[in-house]
Design a protein around this motif. Structure first.
Motif, PDB file in Angstrom:
ATOM      1  N   VAL A   1      14.299   2.428 -18.284  1.00 27.64           N
ATOM      2  CA  VAL A   1      14.206   1.307 -17.294  1.00 27.64           C
ATOM      3  C   VAL A   1      13.066   0.546 -17.411  1.00 27.64           C
ATOM      4  O   VAL A   1      13.196  -0.453 -18.016  1.00 27.64           O
ATOM      5  CB  VAL A   1      14.805   0.969 -16.205  1.00 27.64           C
ATOM      6  CG1 VAL A   1      14.645  -0.652 -15.971  1.00 27.64           C
ATOM      7  CG2 VAL A   1      16.129   2.398 -16.209  1.00 27.64           C
ATOM      8  N   GLY A   2      11.940   1.107 -17.561  1.00 30.42           N
ATOM      9  CA  GLY A   2      10.743   0.797 -18.262  1.00 30.42           C
ATOM     10  C   GLY A   2      10.332   0.220 -16.945  1.00 30.42           C
ATOM     11  O   GLY A   2      10.165   0.701 -16.052  1.00 30.42           O
ATOM     12  N   THR A   3       9.579  -1.103 -16.516  1.00 32.34           N
ATOM     13  CA  THR A   3       8.545  -1.256 -15.739  1.00 32.34           C
ATOM     14  C   THR A   3       9.189  -2.342 -14.836  1.00 32.34           C
ATOM     15  O   THR A   3       8.931  -2.676 -14.243  1.00 32.34           O
ATOM     16  CB  THR A   3       6.428  -2.069 -16.520  1.00 32.34           C
ATOM     17  OG1 THR A   3       7.540  -3.408 -17.254  1.00 32.34           O
ATOM     18  CG2 THR A   3       6.690  -0.878 -16.403  1.00 32.34           C
ATOM     19  N   LYS A   4      10.360  -2.435 -15.425  1.00 32.10           N
ATOM     20  CA  LYS A   4      11.223  -3.346 -14.145  1.00 32.10           C
ATOM     21  C   LYS A   4      11.408  -2.300 -13.102  1.00 32.10           C
ATOM     22  O   LYS A   4      11.954  -3.005 -11.458  1.00 32.10           O
ATOM     23  CB  LYS A   4      12.406  -3.342 -15.370  1.00 32.10           C
ATOM     24  CG  LYS A   4      13.572  -3.749 -13.938  1.00 32.10           C
ATOM     25  CD  LYS A   4      15.015  -3.924 -14.914  1.00 32.10           C
ATOM     26  CE  LYS A   4      16.175  -5.081 -14.074  1.00 32.10           C
ATOM     27  NZ  LYS A   4      17.361  -5.573 -14.440  1.00 32.10           N
ATOM     28  N   LEU A   5      11.040  -1.133 -13.029  1.00 31.35           N
ATOM     29  CA  LEU A   5      10.953  -0.317 -11.807  1.00 31.35           C
ATOM     30  C   LEU A   5      10.465  -0.875 -11.317  1.00 31.35           C
ATOM     31  O   LEU A   5      10.117   0.015 -10.257  1.00 31.35           O
ATOM     32  CB  LEU A   5      10.665   0.791 -12.429  1.00 31.35           C
ATOM     33  CG  LEU A   5      11.685   2.116 -13.323  1.00 31.35           C
ATOM     34  CD1 LEU A   5      11.969   3.353 -13.012  1.00 31.35           C
ATOM     35  CD2 LEU A   5      13.227   2.196 -12.623  1.00 31.35           C
ATOM     36  N   LYS A   6       8.982  -0.991 -11.950  1.00 31.55           N
ATOM     37  CA  LYS A   6       8.315  -1.287 -10.483  1.00 31.55           C
ATOM     38  C   LYS A   6       8.703  -2.687  -9.557  1.00 31.55           C
ATOM     39  O   LYS A   6       8.284  -2.474  -8.152  1.00 31.55           O
ATOM     40  CB  LYS A   6       6.962  -2.153 -11.080  1.00 31.55           C
ATOM     41  CG  LYS A   6       5.682  -0.790 -12.310  1.00 31.55           C
ATOM     42  CD  LYS A   6       5.527   0.070 -10.911  1.00 31.55           C
ATOM     43  CE  LYS A   6       3.887  -0.858 -10.085  1.00 31.55           C
ATOM     44  NZ  LYS A   6       3.382   0.066  -9.542  1.00 31.55           N
ATOM     45  N   ILE A   7       9.569  -3.586 -10.079  1.00 21.94           N
ATOM     46  CA  ILE A   7       9.754  -4.778  -9.104  1.00 21.94           C
ATOM     47  C   ILE A   7      10.847  -3.665  -7.753  1.00 21.94           C
ATOM     48  O   ILE A   7      11.211  -4.344  -6.744  1.00 21.94           O
ATOM     49  CB  ILE A   7      10.621  -5.729  -9.901  1.00 21.94           C
ATOM     50  CG1 ILE A   7       9.694  -6.240 -10.582  1.00 21.94           C
ATOM     51  CG2 ILE A   7      10.960  -6.404  -9.116  1.00 21.94           C
ATOM     52  CD1 ILE A   7      10.195  -7.120 -11.840  1.00 21.94           C
ATOM     53  N   ALA A   8      11.621  -2.955  -8.033  1.00 22.89           N
ATOM     54  CA  ALA A   8      13.026  -1.855  -7.606  1.00 22.89           C
ATOM     55  C   ALA A   8      11.660  -1.463  -6.579  1.00 22.89           C
ATOM     56  O   ALA A   8      12.753  -1.458  -5.169  1.00 22.89           O
ATOM     57  CB  ALA A   8      14.041  -1.293  -8.672  1.00 22.89           C
ATOM     58  N   ILE A   9      10.991  -0.446  -6.380  1.00 21.49           N
ATOM     59  CA  ILE A   9       9.913   0.272  -5.785  1.00 21.49           C
ATOM     60  C   ILE A   9       9.699  -1.027  -4.801  1.00 21.49           C
ATOM     61  O   ILE A   9       9.425  -0.290  -3.786  1.00 21.49           O
ATOM     62  CB  ILE A   9       9.047   0.381  -6.942  1.00 21.49           C
ATOM     63  CG1 ILE A   9       9.834   2.014  -7.394  1.00 21.49           C
ATOM     64  CG2 ILE A   9       7.958   1.091  -6.034  1.00 21.49           C
ATOM     65  CD1 ILE A   9       8.696   2.736  -8.115  1.00 21.49           C
ATOM     66  N   GLU A  10       8.898  -2.019  -5.451  1.00 16.79           N
ATOM     67  CA  GLU A  10       8.182  -2.990  -4.215  1.00 16.79           C
ATOM     68  C   GLU A  10       9.239  -3.466  -3.797  1.00 16.79           C
ATOM     69  O   GLU A  10       8.725  -4.709  -2.614  1.00 16.79           O
ATOM     70  CB  GLU A  10       7.191  -4.111  -5.424  1.00 16.79           C
ATOM     71  CG  GLU A  10       5.766  -3.252  -6.394  1.00 16.79           C
ATOM     72  CD  GLU A  10       5.919  -3.740  -6.850  1.00 16.79           C
ATOM     73  OE1 GLU A  10       5.415  -5.821  -7.169  1.00 16.79           O
ATOM     74  OE2 GLU A  10       4.257  -3.988  -7.906  1.00 16.79           O
ATOM     75  N   THR A  11       9.886  -4.114  -4.153  1.00 17.90           N
ATOM     76  CA  THR A  11      11.362  -4.305  -3.059  1.00 17.90           C
ATOM     77  C   THR A  11      11.762  -4.255  -2.743  1.00 17.90           C
ATOM     78  O   THR A  11      12.865  -4.065  -1.023  1.00 17.90           O
ATOM     79  CB  THR A  11      11.956  -5.752  -3.713  1.00 17.90           C
ATOM     80  OG1 THR A  11      12.387  -4.828  -4.837  1.00 17.90           O
ATOM     81  CG2 THR A  11      11.333  -7.092  -4.720  1.00 17.90           C
ATOM     82  N   GLY A  12      12.263  -2.367  -2.859  1.00 22.00           N
ATOM     83  CA  GLY A  12      13.138  -1.870  -2.314  1.00 22.00           C
ATOM     84  C   GLY A  12      14.718  -2.247  -2.694  1.00 22.00           C
ATOM     85  O   GLY A  12      15.436  -1.509  -1.915  1.00 22.00           O
ATOM     86  N   LEU A  13      14.936  -2.353  -3.437  1.00 18.77           N
ATOM     87  CA  LEU A  13      16.592  -2.647  -4.183  1.00 18.77           C
ATOM     88  C   LEU A  13      16.358  -2.131  -4.978  1.00 18.77           C
ATOM     89  O   LEU A  13      16.144  -2.605  -6.608  1.00 18.77           O
ATOM     90  CB  LEU A  13      16.810  -4.575  -4.370  1.00 18.77           C
ATOM     91  CG  LEU A  13      15.366  -5.666  -3.464  1.00 18.77           C
ATOM     92  CD1 LEU A  13      15.923  -6.779  -3.928  1.00 18.77           C
ATOM     93  CD2 LEU A  13      16.653  -5.652  -2.126  1.00 18.77           C
ATOM     94  N   HIS A  14      17.581  -1.292  -4.965  1.00 21.97           N
ATOM     95  CA  HIS A  14      17.283  -0.146  -5.838  1.00 21.97           C
ATOM     96  C   HIS A  14      18.513   0.105  -6.329  1.00 21.97           C
ATOM     97  O   HIS A  14      19.115   1.044  -7.212  1.00 21.97           O
ATOM     98  CB  HIS A  14      16.865   1.430  -5.118  1.00 21.97           C
ATOM     99  CG  HIS A  14      15.724   1.632  -4.909  1.00 21.97           C
ATOM    100  ND1 HIS A  14      14.550   1.581  -4.964  1.00 21.97           N
ATOM    101  CD2 HIS A  14      15.023   1.402  -2.991  1.00 21.97           C
ATOM    102  CE1 HIS A  14      13.295   1.876  -4.631  1.00 21.97           C
ATOM    103  NE2 HIS A  14      14.087   1.846  -3.212  1.00 21.97           N
ATOM    104  N   GLY A  15      19.864  -0.380  -5.961  1.00 24.06           N
ATOM    105  CA  GLY A  15      20.846  -0.848  -5.658  1.00 24.06           C
ATOM    106  C   GLY A  15      21.704  -1.116  -7.342  1.00 24.06           C
ATOM    107  O   GLY A  15      22.475  -0.468  -8.101  1.00 24.06           O
ATOM    108  N   GLY A  16      21.054  -1.748  -7.978  1.00 22.86           N
ATOM    109  CA  GLY A  16      21.245  -1.947  -9.372  1.00 22.86           C
ATOM    110  C   GLY A  16      20.914  -1.023 -10.438  1.00 22.86           C
ATOM    111  O   GLY A  16      20.616  -1.727 -12.067  1.00 22.86           O
ATOM    112  N   ILE A  17      19.736  -0.280 -10.342  1.00 19.19           N
ATOM    113  CA  ILE A  17      18.741  -0.296 -11.532  1.00 19.19           C
ATOM    114  C   ILE A  17      19.273   0.925 -11.806  1.00 19.19           C
ATOM    115  O   ILE A  17      19.503   1.205 -13.612  1.00 19.19           O
ATOM    116  CB  ILE A  17      16.803   0.393 -10.420  1.00 19.19           C
ATOM    117  CG1 ILE A  17      15.958   0.409 -12.042  1.00 19.19           C
ATOM    118  CG2 ILE A  17      17.327   1.794 -10.257  1.00 19.19           C
ATOM    119  CD1 ILE A  17      15.865  -1.209 -11.967  1.00 19.19           C
ATOM    120  N   GLY A  18      20.539   1.558 -11.470  1.00 23.15           N
ATOM    121  CA  GLY A  18      20.558   2.812 -11.589  1.00 23.15           C
ATOM    122  C   GLY A  18      21.908   2.134 -13.251  1.00 23.15           C
ATOM    123  O   GLY A  18      22.509   2.545 -14.249  1.00 23.15           O
TER     124      GLY A  18
END
Length: 360
Positions: free
Chosen positions: A69-86
């Motif tokens: 997924v690349g560094t888009k993961l950093k935004i998921a981690i910083e926001t705690g919004l993990h639902g769509g990253i999968g």
């Protein structure tokens, strides 16, 4: 000899086997929901099994893809919004399968973290399972690695592996792509999963926090808007390929944008002419371009700019192909046509992107 009372355990090193087992229990129902013909939906074995014959293939060619997924993961981690990253994880691989005319069959994931949070990891796997379900492929296994010292607590990384199949003789791109063939584009859902190192730099420069309303979509936070999952083009493109017989090639617009991805499916002597005024540029790209002062050609080589998939089709099949795509939820636009290659330029742009109307 007396037993030492201060012996170390695996848990003392930061690895929690019980948390891993809890995660497996949490995700088992999600995995079962992705079951399809040919796949065993149960977890627990040392490898995942798939029966090509049970899936209906007679003389298949297997096609495999892997991505993250690349560094888009950093935004998921910083926001705690993990639902769509999968969903992003699945999309980055299965969209690469369909461009070769292959039907995704099964998917495996690799999840690495510093300290395993079973509930957060389950939310991620729920997205992976949903991406698989929407793509018609089975989630037949995966691996969770807890690696304290390599990842900080809260950090994680994802990789995905997809395998699909096509009957021999039906793979794309077809060898008969020719001058005059039509180029159409399928709308994207947002930034998808490419260019996020630049996106994050632009966000930092803009001064807008991830928790603030998105300037280009105030009903959402900026973080949530940027985390809009990558669009899955599997079912619509497979139906267009099979029902029309007129799709000659598909290009997944990822890193490298139009400039680098479209030539990958063209014979060496051919290029494409693209009318930039026809691209449905999404508000997020207008905002990124404005805040980052990004030149038009840089946008086109970094982002999808509103088109996540490009199809090359027979000139007499525009209405038929776009009709099938529309019936399956796609917004397709006519972008241009196949032309002779012009020197080293394989993608020739005409006009300019509509970047007006962005919000500060």
């Amino acid at each position: 000899m007396a037993e030492r009372s201060n012996g170390l355990t695996y848990a003392d090193s930061g690895v929690d086997i019980d948390a891993g087992n809890r995660l497996v229990d949490l995700i088992k129902p999600m995995v079962r929901a992705t079951a399809r013909a040919g796949a065993d939906p149960e977890l627990g074995g040392f490898g995942g099994l798939f029966d090509l014959k049970a899936a209906g293939f007679r003389d298949p060619v297997l096609v495999a893809a892997t991505d993250g997924v690349g560094t888009k993961l950093k935004i998921a981690i910083e926001t705690g919004l993990h639902g769509g990253i999968g969903i992003d994880l699945v999309a980055m691989s299965v969209n690469d399968l369909v461009v070769q005319g292959a039907e995704p069959l099964f998917f495996l994931d690799y999840f690495a973290c510093g300290k395993l949070d079973p509930e957060a990891a389950a939310a991620i796997v729920a997205g992976i399972a949903e991406g698989c379900r929407q793509s018609g492929c089975a989630l037949i296994g995966g691996e969770t690695a807890e690696m304290p010292g390599l990842y900080k607590d809260g950090d994680y990384d994802l990789a995905g592996f997809a395998v699909g199949a096509a009957e021999r003789g039906t793979l794309l791109p077809r060898p008969d792509i020719a001058e005059g063939d039509i180029v159409i584009g399928l709308a994207s859902s947002g930034v998808h999963s490419n260019g996020f190192s630049l996106v994050r730099k632009i966000v930092e420069r803009s001064g807008v926090g991830l928790e603030a309303p998105a300037p280009f979509s105030p009903v959402m936070t900026l973080g949530a808007a940027l985390l809009t999952p990558t669009r899955l083009y599997i079912k619509s493109c497979l139906r267009a390929i099979r029902q029309s017989g007129a799709v000659k090639g598909l290009a997944h617009i990822t890193g490298g944008g139009f400039t680098d991805n479209i030539p990958r499916i063209l014979p060496g002597h051919l290029g494409v002419g693209i009318d930039l005024a026809r691209l449905p540029v999404l508000p997020v790209f207008k905002w990124l371009a404005e805040q980052g002062g990004i030149a038009e050609l840089e946008l086109l080589r970094t982002f999808n700019c509103g088109i996540g998939m490009v199809a090359i089709i027979k000139p007499d099949a525009i209405e038929q192909v776009t009709g099938v795509l529309a019936e399956n939820g796609e917004h397709a636009v006519l972008l241009g046509e196949v032309i002779p290659a012009v020197d080293a330029a394989r993608v020739v742009y005409h006009g300019h992107l509509d970047l007006a109307g962005s919000s500060a």
